[in-house]
Design a protein around this motif. Structure first.
Motif, PDB file in Angstrom:
ATOM      1  N   LEU A  71      -9.858   0.863  -9.462  1.00  0.00           N
ATOM      2  CA  LEU A  71      -9.646   1.022 -10.897  1.00  0.00           C
ATOM      3  C   LEU A  71      -8.991   2.357 -11.247  1.00  0.00           C
ATOM      4  O   LEU A  71      -9.106   2.841 -12.381  1.00  0.00           O
ATOM      5  CB  LEU A  71     -10.964   0.841 -11.654  1.00  0.00           C
ATOM      6  CG  LEU A  71     -11.431  -0.620 -11.658  1.00  0.00           C
ATOM      7  CD1 LEU A  71     -12.838  -0.744 -12.206  1.00  0.00           C
ATOM      8  CD2 LEU A  71     -10.489  -1.494 -12.463  1.00  0.00           C
ATOM      9  N   ASN A  81      -5.206   4.255 -11.230  1.00  0.00           N
ATOM     10  CA  ASN A  81      -3.774   3.958 -11.109  1.00  0.00           C
ATOM     11  C   ASN A  81      -2.994   5.212 -10.750  1.00  0.00           C
ATOM     12  O   ASN A  81      -3.292   6.302 -11.251  1.00  0.00           O
ATOM     13  CB  ASN A  81      -3.237   3.404 -12.430  1.00  0.00           C
ATOM     14  CG  ASN A  81      -3.733   2.001 -12.692  1.00  0.00           C
ATOM     15  OD1 ASN A  81      -4.242   1.341 -11.773  1.00  0.00           O
ATOM     16  ND2 ASN A  81      -3.603   1.536 -13.910  1.00  0.00           N
ATOM     17  N   CYS A 139      -0.225   7.846 -10.994  1.00  0.00           N
ATOM     18  CA  CYS A 139       0.693   8.342 -12.039  1.00  0.00           C
ATOM     19  C   CYS A 139       1.880   9.085 -11.434  1.00  0.00           C
ATOM     20  O   CYS A 139       2.827   9.413 -12.143  1.00  0.00           O
ATOM     21  CB  CYS A 139      -0.027   9.296 -12.987  1.00  0.00           C
ATOM     22  SG  CYS A 139      -1.424   8.566 -13.819  1.00  0.00           S
ATOM     23  N   CYS A 197      -5.025   8.152 -12.547  1.00  0.00           N
ATOM     24  CA  CYS A 197      -5.852   8.085 -13.750  1.00  0.00           C
ATOM     25  C   CYS A 197      -6.830   6.924 -13.651  1.00  0.00           C
ATOM     26  O   CYS A 197      -6.528   5.877 -13.086  1.00  0.00           O
ATOM     27  CB  CYS A 197      -4.983   7.986 -14.996  1.00  0.00           C
ATOM     28  SG  CYS A 197      -4.010   6.486 -15.072  1.00  0.00           S
ATOM     29  N   GLY A 198      -7.982   7.123 -14.193  1.00  0.00           N
ATOM     30  CA  GLY A 198      -9.007   6.081 -14.150  1.00  0.00           C
ATOM     31  C   GLY A 198     -10.326   6.633 -14.681  1.00  0.00           C
ATOM     32  O   GLY A 198     -10.337   7.732 -15.218  1.00  0.00           O
ATOM     33  N   ASP A 199     -11.341   5.969 -14.594  1.00  0.00           N
ATOM     34  CA  ASP A 199     -11.516   4.591 -14.210  1.00  0.00           C
ATOM     35  C   ASP A 199     -10.966   3.706 -15.336  1.00  0.00           C
ATOM     36  O   ASP A 199     -11.392   3.863 -16.485  1.00  0.00           O
ATOM     37  CB  ASP A 199     -13.014   4.370 -13.981  1.00  0.00           C
ATOM     38  CG  ASP A 199     -13.417   3.014 -13.535  1.00  0.00           C
ATOM     39  OD1 ASP A 199     -12.824   2.041 -13.963  1.00  0.00           O
ATOM     40  OD2 ASP A 199     -14.374   2.928 -12.763  1.00  0.00           O
ATOM     41  N   MET A 200     -10.015   2.826 -15.022  1.00  0.00           N
ATOM     42  CA  MET A 200      -9.348   2.063 -16.074  1.00  0.00           C
ATOM     43  C   MET A 200     -10.326   1.185 -16.848  1.00  0.00           C
ATOM     44  O   MET A 200     -10.073   0.835 -17.996  1.00  0.00           O
ATOM     45  CB  MET A 200      -8.221   1.207 -15.474  1.00  0.00           C
ATOM     46  CG  MET A 200      -7.100   2.022 -14.822  1.00  0.00           C
ATOM     47  SD  MET A 200      -6.435   3.339 -15.853  1.00  0.00           S
ATOM     48  CE  MET A 200      -5.615   2.409 -17.128  1.00  0.00           C
ATOM     49  N   GLY A 213      -9.463   4.987 -18.761  1.00  0.00           N
ATOM     50  CA  GLY A 213      -8.427   5.620 -17.934  1.00  0.00           C
ATOM     51  C   GLY A 213      -8.091   7.042 -18.307  1.00  0.00           C
ATOM     52  O   GLY A 213      -7.007   7.526 -17.997  1.00  0.00           O
ATOM     53  N   HIS A 214      -8.998   7.743 -18.958  1.00  0.00           N
ATOM     54  CA  HIS A 214      -8.713   9.131 -19.349  1.00  0.00           C
ATOM     55  C   HIS A 214      -9.190  10.154 -18.321  1.00  0.00           C
ATOM     56  O   HIS A 214      -8.956  11.344 -18.478  1.00  0.00           O
ATOM     57  CB  HIS A 214      -9.339   9.441 -20.711  1.00  0.00           C
ATOM     58  CG  HIS A 214      -8.738   8.640 -21.829  1.00  0.00           C
ATOM     59  ND1 HIS A 214      -7.406   8.659 -22.110  1.00  0.00           N
ATOM     60  CD2 HIS A 214      -9.291   7.762 -22.704  1.00  0.00           C
ATOM     61  CE1 HIS A 214      -7.151   7.849 -23.134  1.00  0.00           C
ATOM     62  NE2 HIS A 214      -8.283   7.282 -23.502  1.00  0.00           N
ATOM     63  N   GLU A 230      -9.175  11.734 -14.351  1.00  0.00           N
ATOM     64  CA  GLU A 230      -8.072  11.896 -13.400  1.00  0.00           C
ATOM     65  C   GLU A 230      -8.575  12.388 -12.048  1.00  0.00           C
ATOM     66  O   GLU A 230      -9.522  13.178 -11.962  1.00  0.00           O
ATOM     67  CB  GLU A 230      -7.013  12.869 -13.932  1.00  0.00           C
ATOM     68  CG  GLU A 230      -7.510  14.283 -14.143  1.00  0.00           C
ATOM     69  CD  GLU A 230      -6.440  15.244 -14.648  1.00  0.00           C
ATOM     70  OE1 GLU A 230      -5.268  14.869 -14.720  1.00  0.00           O
ATOM     71  OE2 GLU A 230      -6.812  16.396 -14.963  1.00  0.00           O
ATOM     72  N   HIS A 271      -4.475  10.889 -25.444  1.00  0.00           N
ATOM     73  CA  HIS A 271      -4.317  11.124 -24.008  1.00  0.00           C
ATOM     74  C   HIS A 271      -4.474  12.599 -23.662  1.00  0.00           C
ATOM     75  O   HIS A 271      -4.343  12.994 -22.506  1.00  0.00           O
ATOM     76  CB  HIS A 271      -2.947  10.635 -23.531  1.00  0.00           C
ATOM     77  CG  HIS A 271      -2.748   9.170 -23.764  1.00  0.00           C
ATOM     78  ND1 HIS A 271      -3.352   8.208 -23.000  1.00  0.00           N
ATOM     79  CD2 HIS A 271      -2.040   8.506 -24.709  1.00  0.00           C
ATOM     80  CE1 HIS A 271      -3.018   7.003 -23.449  1.00  0.00           C
ATOM     81  NE2 HIS A 271      -2.217   7.162 -24.492  1.00  0.00           N
TER      82      HIS A 271
END
Lengths: 274, 297
Positions: A216, A218, A220, A256-259, A263-264, A266, B127
């Protein structure tokens, strides 16, 4: 004034609860009063004077010498001052600590810095599981302060950590940053699997690619992030060697994750990829 | 009192309390840090119409900046804390955030906290990432070239605006040469800026005007072309007058800038400078009085 020094007798009973021995808690007490202080162990208590040799008078610079793995809750609720500890300590060193500084020359058991809210703990050896985690029943782990471990850390490091900084010079067990809410963790050694499981925000900086990046997270890409030099300068103010070591993150892979949690969070993995 | 044949008037510069802050702007190299700092301090000559007075205090070497890159220390002065907050937000948001590779940090750590990245972080649209290191909090805002790093707040300082001195010279060339020498020397003084173009102002003003809508108008007493038409402060040999306005974080910094500036203006053999004076309103408006002769003793 010389530091107030308490040296544990070799024949002291096991299971000592030393949470009462912090600079703030002992402040204002005479040597005679200190000697009469009751220290719990199991279902019994003993006078401090019967367990420790007492010398020195500067209570804000407290030294605990000769401790062993059955001395628990050292530095619990510590608010201010300096606490130097030598020997191995048991569970929950610096639990709920909110200020001051603990320096341990030795290893610590599970639950170091549980619920920590400020101050600094530096440990020359290893720590057990759930360092920087949450106290039983709490929804948040470490919420401020700094934990520096020069050796290895056990599993669930920084579990539900909300804020603060954890630096580990050696390796780290599984589930590092488990359900982490925010804050920063740096692992300079190897990291076992399942890092950042359930992580919402925060930064896990790993010197080496973990055994397995969780599904989970991703990729970047690879970056030179502007905050790394500022971060390194801060770390150098705490520990020069670790500050210098952070140069390996000058270029890092960002995942980035945990989606599943937005996902915020890292993972920053040091170095350029092959 | 005379310095190198230049007469120093027995007068004083009258200055006012202001609110100020310092921010540090860095970038990948000095060129881009300068672009950001220059844009941020543009259109900031006078609070009369610019909202604030701002300028580059000095360049910073990589060893002097929080992120180890080249940068510039920028000072901003406004008449109120509220206006200063607005100006910081607009200027950092439009001029530093937008500049490639830039970052922005607090230049004053003490004092009341003024938002720096605190509101700009919302540009990250959720973000953005906070990093609290010790007592300082930083925001990492994702942008197209990577991340904009900005400290959450900067410190408020009680400051002084409106320190000044006036160079009266034989002609324009002499006046400008003297002003340039003064600015070159004053740029080395910490804690001050000279907010006008190149540090020099040629349109010194007086309070009020014959036109009701104008709060200020040309200082006719120092206009050489009006010498025959109105009561004048100028003798017949004065052909041009230039003023240097100084904003500083404290009176000692303004004293020092005034001292080195006047001495530099009067330096040289054929400098053409005839007199040094200062602007004031009779001493009744501003609480800070910078007496030229005391400063130059």
């Amino acid at each position: 004034m010389t530091s107030l020094t308490l040296r544990l007798h070799a024949d002291a009973p096991a299971g000592l609860e030393l949470g009462a021995l912090t600079p703030s808690a002992l402040s204002g007490k005479s040597v005679a009063q200190l000697a009469r202080l009751r220290i719990p162990h199991g279902s019994r208590t003993s006078a401090l004077g019967a367990l420790f040799d007492i010398s020195g008078e500067d209570v804000m610079n407290l030294r605990l010498l000769g401790l062993n793995h059955s001395c628990h809750h050292v530095g619990r609720d510590m608010q201010a001052g300096q606490l130097e500890v030598r020997g191995t300590v048991g569970m929950e060193l610096g639990r709920d600590m909110s200020g001051g500084q603990i320096k341990l020359r030795g290893n610590a058991g599970d639950g170091v810095a549980l619920g920590m809210r400020g101050g600094q703990i530096e440990i020359s050896g290893d720590v057990g599981e759930r360092a920087g985690g949450a106290t039983p029943g709490a929804t948040r782990g470490m919420n401020e302060g700094t934990l520096i471990v020069h050796g290895n850390a056990g599993a669930h490091l920084g579990e539900r950590m909300r804020r603060g900084l954890i630096l580990v010079g050696g390796d780290c067990g599984r589930y590092c940053g488990d359900r982490m809410i925010a804050g920063s963790i740096v692992i300079f050694g190897k990291c076992a699997g399942d890092v950042g499981h359930g992580m919402r925000r925060g930064t896990l900086m790993l010197a080496e690619m973990p055994q397995r990046v969780p599904a989970l997270f991703n990729d970047c890409g690879e970056f030179e992030l502007g905050f790394v030099p500022v971060f390194a300068r801060h770390v150098a103010s705490l520990n020069k060697r670790m500050g210098r070591q952070l140069a390996i993150f000058r270029r890092a892979s960002r995942w980035c994750g945990d989606m599943a949690q937005g996902g915020h969070g890292e993972l920053l993995i040091a170095g350029a990829r092959d | 009192m005379k310095i190198n044949r230049v007469s120093i008037d027995d007068t004083f510069a009258e200055a006012f309390p202001m609110k100020a802050t310092r921010v540090i702007v860095t970038a990948l190299n000095e060129t881009w840090a300068l672009h950001a700092a220059t844009a941020m301090t543009g259109f900031a000559t006078s609070v009369i119409a610019c909202g604030c007075e701002a300028g580059i205090e000095r360049p910073l070497t990589p060893t002097e900046t929080p992120d180890g890159r080249p940068g510039f220390a920028v000072l901003l002065f406004a008449m109120s804390k509220k206006e200063l907050i607005k100006q910081i937000q607009n200027r950092v948001g439009q001029c530093v955030l937008t500049a490639p590779t830039s970052a922005c940090f607090a230049g004053i750590e003490d004092g009341q906290a003024l938002p720096l990245g605190k509101n700009l972080r919302f540009f990250g649209d959720g973000h953005q990432i906070a990093k609290k290191l010790g007592k300082r909090r930083y925001w990492r805002v994702p942008v197209m070239d990577g991340e904009f790093l900005c400290e959450e707040t900067t410190g408020l300082a009680a400051a002084i605006g409106g320190g000044n001195f006036i160079i009266l010279a034989r002609d324009q060339v002499s006046a400008l040469g003297a002003a340039e020498r003064a600015i070159a020397a004053m740029n080395k003084v910490a804690g001050v800026i000279m907010p006008f173009p190149g540090g020099v102002v040629r349109s010194g003003s007086k309070v009020g005007s014959k036109y009701k809508a104008l709060p200020a108008s040309t200082n006719h007493l120092f206009c050489p072309t009006l010498r025959g038409a109105v009561p004048s402060e100028l003798s017949a040999d004065v052909g041009a007058v230039l003023e240097i306005v100084i904003d500083g974080l404290d009176s000692a910094a303004i004293d020092e800038a005034t001292r080195v500036g006047i001495r530099a203006a009067c330096r040289g053999r054929d400098h053409g400078v005839l007199r040094i004076s200062a602007g004031n309103y009779g001493g009744n408006l501003g609480p800070f009085h910078f007496k030229l002769r005391n400063i130059l003793k």
